[in-house]
Scaffold this motif. Sequence first.
Motif, PDB file in Angstrom:
ATOM      1  N   ARG A 287       0.817  -1.221   0.000  1.00 25.17           N
ATOM      2  CA  ARG A 287       0.000   0.000   0.000  1.00 25.17           C
ATOM      3  C   ARG A 287       0.847   1.267   0.000  1.00 25.17           C
ATOM      4  NH1 ARG A 287      -4.700  -0.222   4.438  1.00 25.17           N
ATOM      5  NH2 ARG A 287      -2.989  -0.832   5.760  1.00 25.17           N
ATOM      6  N   ILE A 288       2.136   1.121   0.406  1.00 20.96           N
ATOM      7  CA  ILE A 288       2.975   2.325   0.499  1.00 20.96           C
ATOM      8  C   ILE A 288       4.170   2.167  -0.435  1.00 20.96           C
ATOM      9  CG2 ILE A 288       4.239   3.861   2.038  1.00 20.96           C
ATOM     10  CD1 ILE A 288       2.709   2.806   4.364  1.00 20.96           C
ATOM     11  N   ASP A 289       4.146   2.868  -1.561  1.00 20.18           N
ATOM     12  CA  ASP A 289       5.310   2.797  -2.450  1.00 20.18           C
ATOM     13  C   ASP A 289       6.340   3.843  -1.993  1.00 20.18           C
ATOM     14  OD1 ASP A 289       4.586   5.288  -3.436  1.00 20.18           O
ATOM     15  OD2 ASP A 289       3.443   4.439  -5.091  1.00 20.18           O
ATOM     16  N   PRO A 290       7.582   3.765  -2.506  1.00 16.94           N
ATOM     17  CA  PRO A 290       8.642   4.662  -2.004  1.00 16.94           C
ATOM     18  C   PRO A 290       8.273   6.141  -2.088  1.00 16.94           C
ATOM     19  CG  PRO A 290       9.597   2.900  -3.312  1.00 16.94           C
ATOM     20  CD  PRO A 290       8.113   2.755  -3.443  1.00 16.94           C
ATOM     21  N   ALA A 291       7.565   6.546  -3.167  1.00 17.71           N
ATOM     22  CA  ALA A 291       7.240   7.971  -3.303  1.00 17.71           C
ATOM     23  C   ALA A 291       6.291   8.401  -2.181  1.00 17.71           C
ATOM     24  CB  ALA A 291       6.593   8.217  -4.663  1.00 17.71           C
ATOM     25  N   ARG A 292       5.318   7.565  -1.899  1.00 17.39           N
ATOM     26  CA  ARG A 292       4.362   7.902  -0.835  1.00 17.39           C
ATOM     27  C   ARG A 292       5.061   7.865   0.522  1.00 17.39           C
ATOM     28  NH1 ARG A 292      -0.523   4.581   1.099  1.00 17.39           N
ATOM     29  NH2 ARG A 292      -1.317   6.022   2.646  1.00 17.39           N
ATOM     30  N   LEU A 293       5.947   6.889   0.672  1.00 18.45           N
ATOM     31  CA  LEU A 293       6.656   6.759   1.946  1.00 18.45           C
ATOM     32  C   LEU A 293       7.509   8.011   2.217  1.00 18.45           C
ATOM     33  CD1 LEU A 293       7.071   4.811   4.292  1.00 18.45           C
ATOM     34  CD2 LEU A 293       9.021   3.855   3.084  1.00 18.45           C
ATOM     35  N   ARG A 294       8.065   8.562   1.161  1.00 20.16           N
ATOM     36  CA  ARG A 294       8.888   9.764   1.337  1.00 20.16           C
ATOM     37  C   ARG A 294       8.047  10.901   1.900  1.00 20.16           C
ATOM     38  NH1 ARG A 294      13.525  12.066   0.464  1.00 20.16           N
ATOM     39  NH2 ARG A 294      14.557  10.258  -0.414  1.00 20.16           N
ATOM     40  N   LYS A 295       6.783  10.969   1.474  1.00 17.69           N
ATOM     41  CA  LYS A 295       5.903  12.038   1.978  1.00 17.69           C
ATOM     42  C   LYS A 295       5.519  11.778   3.437  1.00 17.69           C
ATOM     43  CE  LYS A 295       3.661  13.616  -2.200  1.00 17.69           C
ATOM     44  NZ  LYS A 295       2.908  12.846  -3.172  1.00 17.69           N
ATOM     45  N   ILE A 296       5.211  10.502   3.734  1.00 16.09           N
ATOM     46  CA  ILE A 296       4.716  10.189   5.071  1.00 16.09           C
ATOM     47  C   ILE A 296       5.855  10.161   6.099  1.00 16.09           C
ATOM     48  CG2 ILE A 296       3.490   8.447   6.459  1.00 16.09           C
ATOM     49  CD1 ILE A 296       2.339   7.324   3.861  1.00 16.09           C
ATOM     50  N   SER A 297       6.976   9.555   5.700  1.00 15.31           N
ATOM     51  CA  SER A 297       8.052   9.276   6.667  1.00 15.31           C
ATOM     52  C   SER A 297       9.381   9.865   6.175  1.00 15.31           C
ATOM     53  CB  SER A 297       8.214   7.765   6.834  1.00 15.31           C
ATOM     54  OG  SER A 297       6.982   7.124   6.991  1.00 15.31           O
ATOM     55  N   PRO A 298       9.459  11.204   6.048  1.00 14.12           N
ATOM     56  CA  PRO A 298      10.672  11.787   5.453  1.00 14.12           C
ATOM     57  C   PRO A 298      11.945  11.466   6.234  1.00 14.12           C
ATOM     58  CG  PRO A 298       9.243  13.488   6.406  1.00 14.12           C
ATOM     59  CD  PRO A 298       8.472  12.217   6.415  1.00 14.12           C
ATOM     60  N   LYS A 299      11.828  11.423   7.569  1.00 14.91           N
ATOM     61  CA  LYS A 299      13.056  11.179   8.358  1.00 14.91           C
ATOM     62  C   LYS A 299      13.552   9.757   8.121  1.00 14.91           C
ATOM     63  CE  LYS A 299      11.755  14.168  12.168  1.00 14.91           C
ATOM     64  NZ  LYS A 299      11.031  14.016  13.410  1.00 14.91           N
ATOM     65  N   PHE A 300      12.629   8.830   8.090  1.00 13.99           N
ATOM     66  CA  PHE A 300      13.008   7.427   7.886  1.00 13.99           C
ATOM     67  C   PHE A 300      13.635   7.255   6.507  1.00 13.99           C
ATOM     68  CE2 PHE A 300      11.489   3.268   6.116  1.00 13.99           C
ATOM     69  CZ  PHE A 300      12.400   2.464   6.784  1.00 13.99           C
ATOM     70  N   VAL A 301      12.996   7.841   5.481  1.00 13.25           N
ATOM     71  CA  VAL A 301      13.507   7.676   4.118  1.00 13.25           C
ATOM     72  C   VAL A 301      14.881   8.350   3.988  1.00 13.25           C
ATOM     73  CG1 VAL A 301      13.076   8.194   1.682  1.00 13.25           C
ATOM     74  CG2 VAL A 301      11.213   7.370   3.115  1.00 13.25           C
ATOM     75  N   ASP A 302      15.033   9.527   4.561  1.00 11.96           N
ATOM     76  CA  ASP A 302      16.346  10.189   4.523  1.00 11.96           C
ATOM     77  C   ASP A 302      17.406   9.327   5.188  1.00 11.96           C
ATOM     78  OD1 ASP A 302      15.401  12.267   3.139  1.00 11.96           O
ATOM     79  OD2 ASP A 302      15.274  13.675   4.814  1.00 11.96           O
ATOM     80  N   GLY A 303      17.023   8.732   6.309  1.00 12.91           N
ATOM     81  CA  GLY A 303      17.967   7.877   7.054  1.00 12.91           C
ATOM     82  C   GLY A 303      18.406   6.697   6.231  1.00 12.91           C
TER      83      GLY A 303
END
Length: 367
Positions: free
Chosen positions: A351-367
């Motif tokens: 349900r959560i692709d990388p683009a959506r995840l970047r919006k929801i969880s920016p700190k996690f994706v940056d990490g």
Amino acid sequence: MKILVAGAGPAGLYFSYLAKRQHPGWQVRVVEQNPPDSTFGFGVVFSDRALEFLRADDPHTYDAITPQMEIWTDLRVEHRGTPVVIDGIGFASIGRLKFLQLMQRRLASVGVAAEFQKAISSTEELKGYDLVVAADGANSFVRKSGDFGTTVTPLTNKFAWFGTTKIFPTLTQTFVSNGHGSFNAHHYRHSPQMSTFVFECDAATWERAGFAAMNEKSTLEYCEGVFARTLEGHRLVSNKSVWRNFPNVRNSRWRAGNVVLIGDALRTAHFSIGSGTRLAMEDAIALTKSLFEFKNDLPEALAAFEAGRRPIVEKLVAAADASAQWYERFPQHMKLAPRDFAWSYIQRSGRIDPARLRKISPKFVDG
Ligand SMILES: Cc1cc2nc3c(=O)[nH]c(=O)nc-3n(C[C@H](O)[C@H](O)[C@H](O)COP(=O)(O)OP(=O)(O)OC[C@H]3O[C@@H](n4cnc5c(N)ncnc54)[C@H](O)[C@@H]3O)c2cc1C
């Protein structure tokens, strides 16, 4: 209209409340096998925006329940002793018994008292009603009385639903291994005093650990030992916490004659996506809306309920199945390093692709 509702879980209680609120003249009889102060399990979580889905249509229920919930905004995945925080994935939780008792009060407010400690055990008891609502859970007796094209497929993992007095700051998925194999705990607080602790492992690990031969005391001690670091000296608490294989319930037909299925009787959704209770309540909302729209035509109302709701349910069930399949293979995923593991975890339901995840969880994706 004379209605029998089998089961006073979330689906049965909420449907009965909504039906009676909308149609004070209807006779609504609710029959529940357990006492009002007993249930299985501990807490349940609601994902996304908690109870927002009923705020507009039912502000009283929303206001009764929401202040009782524990709320947090991050999720933690702990693997190899390393916690990885996934920001922006919020949940709200509540004790299952507290939730049911609040719903019982909502039902009483429209003048209906459920009949407790009365199990429906014969098809004779289903006669004499215009509508029978099967809200009697995954193992529904009422469903077995009709032809719904039911399949029940157990998953292979074993789980047990415990509680603990350790209060966790946020919903955490902890994964550990020992000489017997790999284990997972889904744990989160559901009140200021208690947390839910769902213990899960694959079938081979369960065999090697020797759970089949253990009594309740040794089972609790073993599980406490596996998660000693997580529990920090707190004990696990049992409440009918028997080992189970999660049953995937599916029905090709949602209705037969004047009987309609809702909640877990209709379909289960693996607990790892935290949606079964919400789905049960949304079934209740959709069914009452259809009954209201097609007041004088029950077959039309039931057909409209299924037609409107089926696509929504199927989408969610697909996500729940994908998530369950990830858990069925979690020991293999544990070969990944903690951050890659967390990445695999958060994308498990599709349900959560990388683009959506970047919006929801920016700190996690940056990490
Ligand atoms: C380990 C685990 C964790 C879960 N965690 C979550 C979570 O975090 N969030 C979430 O949303 N969902 C969760 N769920 C799922 C959730 O519990 C169910 O989806 C939800 O309870 C479904 O509601 P229901 O009313 O359809 O069924 P149930 O809650 O099962 O209620 C059915 C009722 O019918 C009664 N009954 C059964 N047979 C009869 C009979 N013959 N006569 C009379 N009464 C009968 C039962 O006693 C019961 O009270 C979890 C499930 C499990 C197993």
